[in-house]
Design a protein around this motif. Structure first.
Motif, PDB file in Angstrom:
ATOM      1  N   ASN A  37      24.054  78.117  30.245  1.00 15.04           N
ATOM      2  CA  ASN A  37      25.180  77.612  31.023  1.00 15.04           C
ATOM      3  C   ASN A  37      25.035  76.127  31.342  1.00 15.04           C
ATOM      4  O   ASN A  37      26.029  75.415  31.418  1.00 15.04           O
ATOM      5  CB  ASN A  37      25.375  78.426  32.302  1.00 15.04           C
ATOM      6  N   LYS A  38      23.818  75.643  31.496  1.00 15.51           N
ATOM      7  CA  LYS A  38      23.625  74.203  31.718  1.00 15.51           C
ATOM      8  C   LYS A  38      24.037  73.410  30.490  1.00 15.51           C
ATOM      9  O   LYS A  38      24.507  72.288  30.591  1.00 15.51           O
ATOM     10  CB  LYS A  38      22.164  73.899  32.064  1.00 15.51           C
ATOM     11  N   ALA A  39      23.852  73.983  29.296  1.00 15.24           N
ATOM     12  CA  ALA A  39      24.187  73.311  28.040  1.00 15.24           C
ATOM     13  C   ALA A  39      25.616  73.605  27.596  1.00 15.24           C
ATOM     14  O   ALA A  39      26.052  73.092  26.567  1.00 15.24           O
ATOM     15  CB  ALA A  39      23.208  73.734  26.949  1.00 15.24           C
ATOM     16  N   ALA A  40      26.365  74.413  28.330  1.00 17.20           N
ATOM     17  CA  ALA A  40      27.734  74.777  27.934  1.00 17.20           C
ATOM     18  C   ALA A  40      28.610  73.535  27.922  1.00 17.20           C
ATOM     19  O   ALA A  40      28.587  72.730  28.843  1.00 17.20           O
ATOM     20  CB  ALA A  40      28.296  75.821  28.886  1.00 17.20           C
ATOM     21  N   TYR A  41      29.394  73.399  26.872  1.00 17.04           N
ATOM     22  CA  TYR A  41      30.286  72.250  26.751  1.00 17.04           C
ATOM     23  C   TYR A  41      31.590  72.496  27.509  1.00 17.04           C
ATOM     24  O   TYR A  41      32.129  71.616  28.135  1.00 17.04           O
ATOM     25  CB  TYR A  41      30.566  71.966  25.268  1.00 17.04           C
ATOM     26  N   TYR A  42      32.099  73.720  27.398  1.00 16.78           N
ATOM     27  CA  TYR A  42      33.366  74.053  28.042  1.00 16.78           C
ATOM     28  C   TYR A  42      33.093  74.626  29.435  1.00 16.78           C
ATOM     29  O   TYR A  42      32.176  75.404  29.624  1.00 16.78           O
ATOM     30  CB  TYR A  42      34.150  75.069  27.201  1.00 16.78           C
ATOM     31  N   PRO A  43      33.901  74.276  30.423  1.00 14.72           N
ATOM     32  CA  PRO A  43      33.649  74.717  31.797  1.00 14.72           C
ATOM     33  C   PRO A  43      34.015  76.181  32.025  1.00 14.72           C
ATOM     34  O   PRO A  43      34.676  76.811  31.213  1.00 14.72           O
ATOM     35  CB  PRO A  43      34.588  73.814  32.605  1.00 14.72           C
ATOM     36  N   ARG A  44      33.583  76.680  33.182  1.00 12.49           N
ATOM     37  CA  ARG A  44      33.949  78.028  33.595  1.00 12.49           C
ATOM     38  C   ARG A  44      35.423  78.013  33.989  1.00 12.49           C
ATOM     39  O   ARG A  44      35.872  77.162  34.732  1.00 12.49           O
ATOM     40  CB  ARG A  44      33.102  78.443  34.791  1.00 12.49           C
ATOM     41  N   LEU A  45      36.173  78.973  33.473  1.00 15.12           N
ATOM     42  CA  LEU A  45      37.587  79.087  33.811  1.00 15.12           C
ATOM     43  C   LEU A  45      37.759  80.095  34.940  1.00 15.12           C
ATOM     44  O   LEU A  45      36.927  80.967  35.139  1.00 15.12           O
ATOM     45  CB  LEU A  45      38.396  79.518  32.592  1.00 15.12           C
ATOM     46  N   SER A  46      38.856  79.961  35.636  1.00 16.99           N
ATOM     47  CA  SER A  46      39.147  80.865  36.739  1.00 16.99           C
ATOM     48  C   SER A  46      40.304  81.767  36.363  1.00 16.99           C
ATOM     49  O   SER A  46      41.158  81.418  35.553  1.00 16.99           O
ATOM     50  CB  SER A  46      39.520  80.062  37.988  1.00 16.99           C
ATOM     51  N   GLU A  47      40.350  82.943  36.993  1.00 14.68           N
ATOM     52  CA  GLU A  47      41.433  83.888  36.761  1.00 14.68           C
ATOM     53  C   GLU A  47      42.749  83.305  37.267  1.00 14.68           C
ATOM     54  O   GLU A  47      42.788  82.660  38.316  1.00 14.68           O
ATOM     55  CB  GLU A  47      41.118  85.187  37.486  1.00 14.68           C
ATOM     56  N   ALA A  48      43.826  83.505  36.521  1.00 17.99           N
ATOM     57  CA  ALA A  48      45.130  82.977  36.919  1.00 17.99           C
ATOM     58  C   ALA A  48      45.487  83.454  38.323  1.00 17.99           C
ATOM     59  O   ALA A  48      45.395  84.637  38.626  1.00 17.99           O
ATOM     60  CB  ALA A  48      46.202  83.409  35.929  1.00 17.99           C
ATOM     61  N   GLY A  49      45.850  82.523  39.178  1.00 18.81           N
ATOM     62  CA  GLY A  49      46.214  82.849  40.556  1.00 18.81           C
ATOM     63  C   GLY A  49      45.021  83.004  41.478  1.00 18.81           C
ATOM     64  O   GLY A  49      45.169  83.124  42.688  1.00 18.81           O
ATOM     65  N   GLY A  50      43.816  83.001  40.905  1.00 22.33           N
ATOM     66  CA  GLY A  50      42.611  83.160  41.720  1.00 22.33           C
ATOM     67  C   GLY A  50      42.141  81.834  42.279  1.00 22.33           C
ATOM     68  O   GLY A  50      42.719  80.767  42.023  1.00 22.33           O
ATOM     69  N   GLU A  51      41.064  81.903  43.044  1.00 25.77           N
ATOM     70  CA  GLU A  51      40.511  80.693  43.644  1.00 25.77           C
ATOM     71  C   GLU A  51      40.048  79.728  42.552  1.00 25.77           C
ATOM     72  O   GLU A  51      39.345  80.114  41.627  1.00 25.77           O
ATOM     73  CB  GLU A  51      39.321  81.066  44.537  1.00 25.77           C
ATOM     74  N   GLY A  52      40.469  78.478  42.647  1.00 23.74           N
ATOM     75  CA  GLY A  52      40.081  77.465  41.668  1.00 23.74           C
ATOM     76  C   GLY A  52      40.875  77.499  40.379  1.00 23.74           C
ATOM     77  O   GLY A  52      40.575  76.777  39.447  1.00 23.74           O
ATOM     78  N   SER A  53      41.910  78.353  40.297  1.00 16.22           N
ATOM     79  CA  SER A  53      42.646  78.480  39.038  1.00 16.22           C
ATOM     80  C   SER A  53      43.414  77.209  38.667  1.00 16.22           C
ATOM     81  O   SER A  53      43.747  77.011  37.504  1.00 16.22           O
ATOM     82  CB  SER A  53      43.606  79.668  39.085  1.00 16.22           C
ATOM     83  N   THR A  54      43.684  76.340  39.616  1.00 15.88           N
ATOM     84  CA  THR A  54      44.363  75.089  39.277  1.00 15.88           C
ATOM     85  C   THR A  54      43.479  74.196  38.415  1.00 15.88           C
ATOM     86  O   THR A  54      43.975  73.302  37.736  1.00 15.88           O
ATOM     87  CB  THR A  54      44.784  74.321  40.544  1.00 15.88           C
ATOM     88  N   ASN A  55      42.186  74.444  38.426  1.00 20.49           N
ATOM     89  CA  ASN A  55      41.273  73.653  37.593  1.00 20.49           C
ATOM     90  C   ASN A  55      41.452  73.940  36.110  1.00 20.49           C
ATOM     91  O   ASN A  55      41.051  73.152  35.268  1.00 20.49           O
ATOM     92  CB  ASN A  55      39.822  73.903  37.981  1.00 20.49           C
ATOM     93  N   ASN A  56      42.060  75.081  35.764  1.00 20.17           N
ATOM     94  CA  ASN A  56      42.234  75.440  34.355  1.00 20.17           C
ATOM     95  C   ASN A  56      43.169  74.488  33.618  1.00 20.17           C
ATOM     96  O   ASN A  56      43.122  74.396  32.402  1.00 20.17           O
ATOM     97  CB  ASN A  56      42.783  76.858  34.223  1.00 20.17           C
ATOM     98  N   ASN A  57      44.059  73.809  34.300  1.00 21.92           N
ATOM     99  CA  ASN A  57      45.051  72.953  33.653  1.00 21.92           C
ATOM    100  C   ASN A  57      44.937  71.493  34.062  1.00 21.92           C
ATOM    101  O   ASN A  57      45.905  70.751  33.972  1.00 21.92           O
ATOM    102  CB  ASN A  57      46.464  73.463  33.966  1.00 21.92           C
ATOM    103  N   GLN A  58      43.782  71.065  34.470  1.00 20.78           N
ATOM    104  CA  GLN A  58      43.591  69.670  34.852  1.00 20.78           C
ATOM    105  C   GLN A  58      43.506  68.797  33.611  1.00 20.78           C
ATOM    106  O   GLN A  58      42.854  69.151  32.621  1.00 20.78           O
ATOM    107  CB  GLN A  58      42.302  69.497  35.673  1.00 20.78           C
ATOM    108  N   THR A  59      44.169  67.651  33.653  1.00 17.17           N
ATOM    109  CA  THR A  59      44.059  66.691  32.565  1.00 17.17           C
ATOM    110  C   THR A  59      42.649  66.113  32.572  1.00 17.17           C
ATOM    111  O   THR A  59      42.117  65.748  33.623  1.00 17.17           O
ATOM    112  CB  THR A  59      45.084  65.555  32.751  1.00 17.17           C
ATOM    113  N   SER A  60      42.025  66.069  31.400  1.00 15.91           N
ATOM    114  CA  SER A  60      40.651  65.568  31.319  1.00 15.91           C
ATOM    115  C   SER A  60      40.385  65.023  29.917  1.00 15.91           C
ATOM    116  O   SER A  60      41.223  65.109  29.033  1.00 15.91           O
ATOM    117  CB  SER A  60      39.645  66.678  31.635  1.00 15.91           C
ATOM    118  N   THR A  61      39.212  64.502  29.728  1.00 15.35           N
ATOM    119  CA  THR A  61      38.783  64.010  28.414  1.00 15.35           C
ATOM    120  C   THR A  61      37.943  65.051  27.685  1.00 15.35           C
ATOM    121  O   THR A  61      37.295  64.737  26.698  1.00 15.35           O
ATOM    122  CB  THR A  61      37.968  62.708  28.573  1.00 15.35           C
TER     123      THR A  61
END
Length: 138
Positions: A37-61
């Motif tokens: 998990n420390k070497a994971a390139y893609y982040p942990r996603l959150s369940e739709a509507g769950g806590e932190g789910s707005t992070n799933n669609n953040q604009t990033s590089t």
């Protein structure tokens, strides 16, 4: 690769199997070891509507890649039959040739053709073409 930031986990951006496999192999998962998990390139996603789910669609590089590549774009090899051989025939000149385009690409980026300039692999790559020919003058 690409100069614009995207929302990589929104609908329609990820539909190719190679990309899905890359994500699956490099994503944060609860079943991974701490080192994985420390070497994971893609982040942990959150369940739709769950806590932190707005992070799933953040604009990033996150989807920006190094798109450097080296390509053998065109190559041709040919042979002309010497005129001394042809002077006893009705043929004035003859040339055989073999040519090709987009023959080989060297790149660390493996998800899609780096020359497309696409940020999601949705553009058809340049075709590899081979041509065999004969030019003859009579």
């Amino acid at each position: 690769m690409g100069g614009t930031a995207m929302r990589p986990f929104s609908t329609g951006n990820i539909n190719q199997s190679g990309i899905n496999e890359d994500i699956y192999n490099h994503v944060w998962k609860s079943t991974n070891t701490l080192e994985q998990n420390k070497a994971a390139y893609y982040p942990r996603l959150s369940e739709a509507g769950g806590e932190g789910s707005t992070n799933n669609n953040q604009t990033s590089t996150l989807t920006m890649r190094n798109g450097r590549f080296l390509r053998l774009k065109n190559f041709e090899i040919g042979y002309s039959i010497p005129k001394s051989i042809l002077e006893k025939t009705f043929i004035k000149s003859t040339r055989f040739y073999l040519s090709g385009s987009n023959l080989i690409t060297f790149s660390k980026f493996k998800l899609w053709d780096p020359e497309t300039g696409s940020s999601d692999g949705g553009i058809y790559p340049p075709l590899r073409v081979f041509t065999i020919g004969l030019n003859a003058k009579f």
